[in-house]
Enzyme design. Structure first.
Site, PDB file in Angstrom:
ATOM      1  N   THR A 189     -39.129  22.325  36.731  1.00  0.00           N
ATOM      2  CA  THR A 189     -38.456  23.091  37.784  1.00  0.00           C
ATOM      3  C   THR A 189     -37.022  23.418  37.368  1.00  0.00           C
ATOM      4  OG1 THR A 189     -39.816  22.001  39.457  1.00  0.00           O
ATOM      5  CG2 THR A 189     -37.805  23.068  40.220  1.00  0.00           C
ATOM      6  N   GLU A 209     -44.889  28.402  36.484  1.00  0.00           N
ATOM      7  CA  GLU A 209     -45.813  27.280  36.661  1.00  0.00           C
ATOM      8  C   GLU A 209     -45.027  26.006  36.418  1.00  0.00           C
ATOM      9  OE1 GLU A 209     -48.613  27.633  37.916  1.00  0.00           O
ATOM     10  OE2 GLU A 209     -48.950  29.780  37.680  1.00  0.00           O
ATOM     11  N   CYS A 243     -49.189  18.165  34.234  1.00  0.00           N
ATOM     12  CA  CYS A 243     -48.431  18.612  35.411  1.00  0.00           C
ATOM     13  C   CYS A 243     -49.197  18.419  36.710  1.00  0.00           C
ATOM     14  CB  CYS A 243     -48.017  20.072  35.254  1.00  0.00           C
ATOM     15  SG  CYS A 243     -49.397  21.213  35.013  1.00  0.00           S
TER      16      CYS A 243
END
Length: 455
Positions: A189, A209, A243
């Site tokens: 992020t 993503e 992830c």
């Protein structure tokens, strides 16, 4: 050749309209499939050097995904590319309406190191299928895979169509200064925000993503054997460097002890030793040190051992965890599994809802009411009920985040749409022209328009 020159050449090549031809797209999809299969052993060797990933895991979690994506587009490219007929409303009669999917143009794909082949090449496959030119930037953290991808792509594709660009942070920064028609990024992020900010300067659309703390919730109505088995597999796959791995567990207090013992049983049974080929290393010393710092020795239920020289961290389960603990402050991205107990399902969901929206969420229960509450109350990118991770294996489901965990999605049709613009075309006849929309205006004309619009 400078990367700015490559991007310029791709823009010029796109203007020739060759990439819009279905036969052209199919030819290069088949070529990419051919070179991946031809260089399969090189791909296995490179990823084993980077972090000890086995042939089995590399095939099942990387190569097979890419080949499956290529096969999907080869089988569906004609229908995906065909203009779609839509209804023409009353005020636009007599006419016909179509939606024409057209490629965006010049695409930048920035891959991630944890699944270096899949997360770089699957977006590239979708971009090619949609008719675009593409620059792919593999992650430099997995250096060997970056080099092998760069070689097999640049040795087999014209740079004005598809080009792999090596480098680290400096090179990526230079790339982001250039103007693309779409940027696709997979990663953290933190870096996603940097990419988004750079893209905004050129009003470039993005697909991000990202990640987040993906919960797995186990209630007293779950099949505890199946839940433990599937969670252990999904959490410790790729040593937790996934992830969409379960980041932490919420377990109903009445079954917690039984469930923890079942977790322990499957961790032992799956045999995650340093020499086990199905258990990868941590990617580098920096990540190793970050992860070992998160292991609170006073809260270890199982595991906790590690070897710095081998970059090995034993699967570790932590208990007596609360929301304020350091391990709960950011995505773990490693083989550490914190467990929080709960007594009220709805309160537990509210606590998860108060956090940033995760990329994935998982629920284990056979209670139909709990399933409905989970689906309707909790916002997350995608997930499973009574399973983990496997939603990624269905090309008919979109994969992507929401809120802090990402923007946009891909896989299958959704990947094609991500790299396409849906162009609207209304075509009308040139006879029987009504006067109602033309001046001079009148109350009578306005009355007719209101009736046509059911106002």
């Amino acid at each position: 050749m400078e990367i700015s020159d490559i991007v310029s050449k791709q823009k010029e090549f796109f203007k020739t309209h060759q990439t819009k031809n279905i036969k052209f797209r199919r030819m290069y999809l088949e070529k990419l499939k051919e070179i991946i299969i031809k260089n399969e052993n090189l791909l296995y060797e490179a990823i084993e050097k980077d972090f000890g990933k086995s042939r089995f895991d590399t095939f099942t979690t990387e190569i097979s995904f890419i080949i499956n994506d290529i096969n999907y587009y080869l089988n569906n490219l004609k229908s995906l590319s065909r203009p779609k007929k839509v209804r023409t409303n009353l005020i636009n009669q007599i006419g016909k309406s179509r939606i024409h999917p057209e490629p965006l143009g010049n695409i930048l794909v920035i891959g991630a190191w944890n699944y270096p082949y899949q997360l770089a090449l699957s977006p590239v496959v979708a971009a090619i299928a949609a008719g675009n030119c593409c620059v792919v930037k593999p992650s430099e953290i997995a250096e060997s895979t970056m080099k092998v991808m760069t070689k097999i792509i640049n040795d087999n594709f014209p740079p004005e169509y598809l080009y792999a660009y090596e480098g680290g942070v400096d090179e990526t920064t230079e790339l982001l200064k250039l103007r693309f028609d779409k940027i696709f990024f997979t990663g953290s992020t933190k870096v996603g925000r940097i990419v988004y900010e750079a893209a905004s300067k050129n009003l470039t659309p993005v697909t991000l993503e990202l990640g987040g703390k993906s919960p797995a919730i186990v209630t007293k109505d779950a099949n505890l054997e199946i839940a433990a088995k599937r969670i252990v597999w999904g959490k410790f796959l790729n040593a937790g460097q996934t992830c969409v791995a379960p980041d932490y567990l919420l377990v109903e207090e009445s079954v917690q002890e039984q469930f923890l013992e079942t977790l322990r049983k499957y961790i032992k049974e799956f045999d995650y030793k340093p020499e086990s080929e199905h258990y990868t290393r941590i990617i580098n010393a920096k990540n190793f040190e970050r992860l070992t710092h998160l292991i609170n020795k006073d809260k270890i239920y199982f595991g906790g051992n590690f070897n710095h020289k081998k970059l090995y961290i034993e699967p570790t389960v932590l208990t007596h965890i609360n929301w304020e603990d350091e391990v709960m402050q950011e995505e773990i991205f490693g083989p550490i599994l914190p467990v929080i107990s709960f007594t009220n399902f709805n309160i537990a969901l509210n606590q998860v809802s108060d956090l940033e929206k995760p990329l994935a969420a998982y629920l284990f229960t056979n209670n139909s009411e709990e399933k409905e509450v989970f689906k309707n109350k909790l916002s997350f990118g995608g997930g499973c009920i009574n399973e983990v991770i496997m939603h990624l294996g269905n090309e008919n489901l979109p994969f992507g985040g929401v809120g802090n965990s990402g923007i946009g999605n891909y896989h299958g049709k959704f990947g094609f749409d991500t790299f396409s613009h849906q162009k609207a075309i209304l075509e009308k006849v040139t006879w029987g022209e009504p006067k109602i929309k033309y001046p001079p205006y009148s109350e009578k004309k306005l009355g007719w328009i209101r009736k046509l619009l059911n106002f």
